[in-house]
Design an enzyme around this catalytic site. Structure first.
Site, PDB file in Angstrom:
ATOM      1  N   THR A 143      49.268  10.372  94.427  1.00 35.56           N
ATOM      2  CA  THR A 143      48.680  10.233  95.762  1.00 35.56           C
ATOM      3  C   THR A 143      47.761   9.013  95.831  1.00 35.56           C
ATOM      4  OG1 THR A 143      48.801  12.616  96.081  1.00 35.56           O
ATOM      5  CG2 THR A 143      47.289  11.416  97.510  1.00 35.56           C
TER       6      THR A 143
ATOM      7  N   GLN B 189      59.270  11.249  91.554  1.00 33.02           N
ATOM      8  CA  GLN B 189      60.329  12.190  91.182  1.00 33.02           C
ATOM      9  C   GLN B 189      61.436  11.510  90.368  1.00 33.02           C
ATOM     10  OE1 GLN B 189      60.546  15.516  91.598  1.00 33.02           O
ATOM     11  NE2 GLN B 189      58.649  15.726  92.775  1.00 33.02           N
TER      12      GLN B 189
ATOM     13  N   CYS C 267      53.339  26.266 104.528  1.00 32.02           N
ATOM     14  CA  CYS C 267      52.904  27.418 105.306  1.00 32.02           C
ATOM     15  C   CYS C 267      51.393  27.393 105.484  1.00 32.02           C
ATOM     16  CB  CYS C 267      53.299  28.692 104.560  1.00 32.02           C
ATOM     17  SG  CYS C 267      52.755  30.184 105.358  1.00 32.02           S
TER      18      CYS C 267
HETATM   19  C1  LIG Z   1      54.086  14.786  93.359  1.00 30.38           C
HETATM   20  C2  LIG Z   1      54.453  13.634  94.193  1.00 30.38           C
HETATM   21  C3  LIG Z   1      53.462  12.787  94.742  1.00 30.38           C
HETATM   22  C4  LIG Z   1      51.986  13.051  94.538  1.00 30.38           C
HETATM   23  O1  LIG Z   1      51.563  12.889  93.218  1.00 30.38           O
HETATM   24  P1  LIG Z   1      50.175  13.537  92.695  1.00 30.38           P
HETATM   25  O2  LIG Z   1      50.081  13.079  91.274  1.00 30.38           O
HETATM   26  O3  LIG Z   1      50.300  15.012  92.850  1.00 30.38           O
HETATM   27  O4  LIG Z   1      49.076  12.977  93.527  1.00 30.38           O
HETATM   28  C5  LIG Z   1      53.881  11.745  95.508  1.00 30.38           C
HETATM   29  N1  LIG Z   1      55.190  11.507  95.756  1.00 30.38           N
HETATM   30  C6  LIG Z   1      56.164  12.275  95.248  1.00 30.38           C
HETATM   31  C7  LIG Z   1      57.585  11.968  95.536  1.00 30.38           C
HETATM   32  C8  LIG Z   1      55.822  13.379  94.463  1.00 30.38           C
HETATM   33  O5  LIG Z   1      56.798  14.146  93.997  1.00 30.38           O
END
Ligand SMILES: *Cc1c(COP(=O)(O)O)cnc(C)c1O
Length: 414
Positions: free
Chosen positions: A71, A203, A349
């Protein structure tokens, strides 16, 4: 009772090898990398080594900046670039007076980004930047022609995710990278460096190549928590020569882009996790793709109403996302939890309202598909008997829920 964790896209457990690599940096090697003495120097060396490991994987120089997670890296990339290359600012630098309502610049993104991207862009819209959110096709894939058509001389940033966290669809990042490079070469001059290309690879990092030259990206985000690394650690790649505005000011760590004492154990852990993930990605992808496709085939036999969301082939090896129209996704998650199966729904939710998933909504299906979506995400410990257990309990949960929803409908019509 059996417990089956199928929520690896939410987060992964720490790999024991990563834990071991991090271990000494909690207590024995606890120095502050900014300290001049031996303990400081050793911590600084550990951070430099981690940066080098990641640079090698991304095929870049030391232009890797550590943050508190995906994030923060995304916010730093988006606000950092857009505020630096704000057209209103560019003009004022050359002496042009700003008039009210001065155009500040244009951003291109998609309707299926993670909230870290979408909420940051919403803020920029409030500041006066214009954002185009591209549509995706029925499988969640961006049309590269749409990117080409939407680019404008005042476009500062294109932000498109590498692979989607809900439906696993992999986006054509390489082609988009080429289109942007070509546009930059030919564009009429406003700022010849723009538009920049940012991609959220949180991801993708566990399964796909991350060579920034091959991908043609200028900014790339990864994090620890999705690749069997620690939580609360992330990195941002910024192509050499590109300047950004920091989000956090202070001691000037991380080249001044991100102040604050470095999370040394986290940084060491992120590098180790990425190294392992990339070493093992081909083998693990093959294994999980087999399990994924087995589940997708079998689920259609035991829950005939189930519809696959996302691309049938061009998807992450560990992602299965289905909708069962008429069945509330949250209810299935809660019932499966009672059976020891841990999954996610696409929809977020809140206490009073069920907000359907923006990703499934963007696929152009009805609302009942968005509110009934279920995400099963596989990972390191997943074996076929886990999936067989789910295939056994899920049909019972579904028939229980469809019976109660039929009852509700019956009462309502009376
Ligand atoms: C988990 C995720 C984030 C956020 O990452 P954090 O380390 O939880 O802040 C951003 N983009 C994607 C695609 C994610 O899967």
């Amino acid at each position: 009772m059996r417990e089956v964790y199928l929520d690896y896209a939410a987060t992964t457990p720490l790999d024991p090898r990563v834990k071991k690599a991090m271990e000494s940096y909690w207590d024995k090697e606890f120095g502050n990398p900014s300290s001049l003495h031996k303990l400081g120097r050793r911590a600084k060396e550990a951070v430099a080594k981690a940066r080098m490991t990641i640079s090698r994987i991304l095929n870049c120089g030391p232009e890797i900046f550590f943050t508190s997670g995906g994030t923060e890296s995304i916010n730093l990339a988006i606000f950092g670039i857009v505020h630096k290359y704000d057209l209103a600012k560019t003009k004022s630098r050359t002496g042009t007076r700003l008039s009210l309502g001065q155009k500040r610049g244009h951003i291109i993104s998609t309707k299926i980004e993670h909230h870290a991207v979408l909420k940051a862009l919403e803020e920029l819209e409030k500041e006066g930047f214009e954002v185009t959110y591209l549509n995706v096709d029925q499988y969640g894939v961006i049309n590269t022609e749409d990117v080409k058509k939407t680019l404008r001389p005042d476009t500062i940033l294109v932000s498109i995710m590498y692979a989607n966290n809900e439906i696993g669809t992999i986006e054509p990042i390489k082609e988009i990278g080429k289109i942007i490079k070509e546009y930059r070469r030919q564009k009429p001059e406003i700022d010849e460096k723009t538009p920049f290309f940012h991609s959220d690879a949180c991801q993708a990092a566990g399964f796909l190549g991350l060579d920034v030259e091959k991908l043609g990206v200028d900014l790339l985000v990864i994090n620890g928590s999705k690749i069997y690394g620690p939580k609360g650690i992330g990195a941002l790649y910024i192509r050499r020569g590109i300047k950004i505005e920091p989000l956090i000011y202070g001691g000037g760590q991380e080249g001044g882009f991100r102040s604050g004492t470095e999370n040394v154990p986290g940084i060491v852990g992120l590098a180790k996790a990425l190294e392992l993930a990339q070493q093992e990605k081909n083998k693990e992808s093959r294994r999980l793709t087999g399990l994924r496709d087995y589940f997708i085939n079998e689920i259609k036999k035991v829950v005939p109403d189930a519809v696959l969301n996302g691309h049938p082939i061009n998807r992450l090896p560990n992602n299965i996302n289905i909708s069962i129209p008429g069945i509330e996704g949250e209810a299935v998650v809660i019932y499966l939890d009672q059976k020891g199966v841990f999954i996610s729904t696409g929809s977020a939710c809140s206490s009073t309202s069920l907000e359907p998933s923006h990703v499934i909504t963007a696929l152009g299906r009805g609302k009942e598909y968005a509110s009934s979506s279920l995400r099963f995400s596989l990972g390191g410990k997943t074996i076929q008997s886990d999936l067989d257990y789910v295939l056994k309990v899920l049909p019972r949960v579904v028939s229980k829920l469809s019976f109660s929803s039929r009852q509700r409908a019956f009462v309502q019509t009376r």
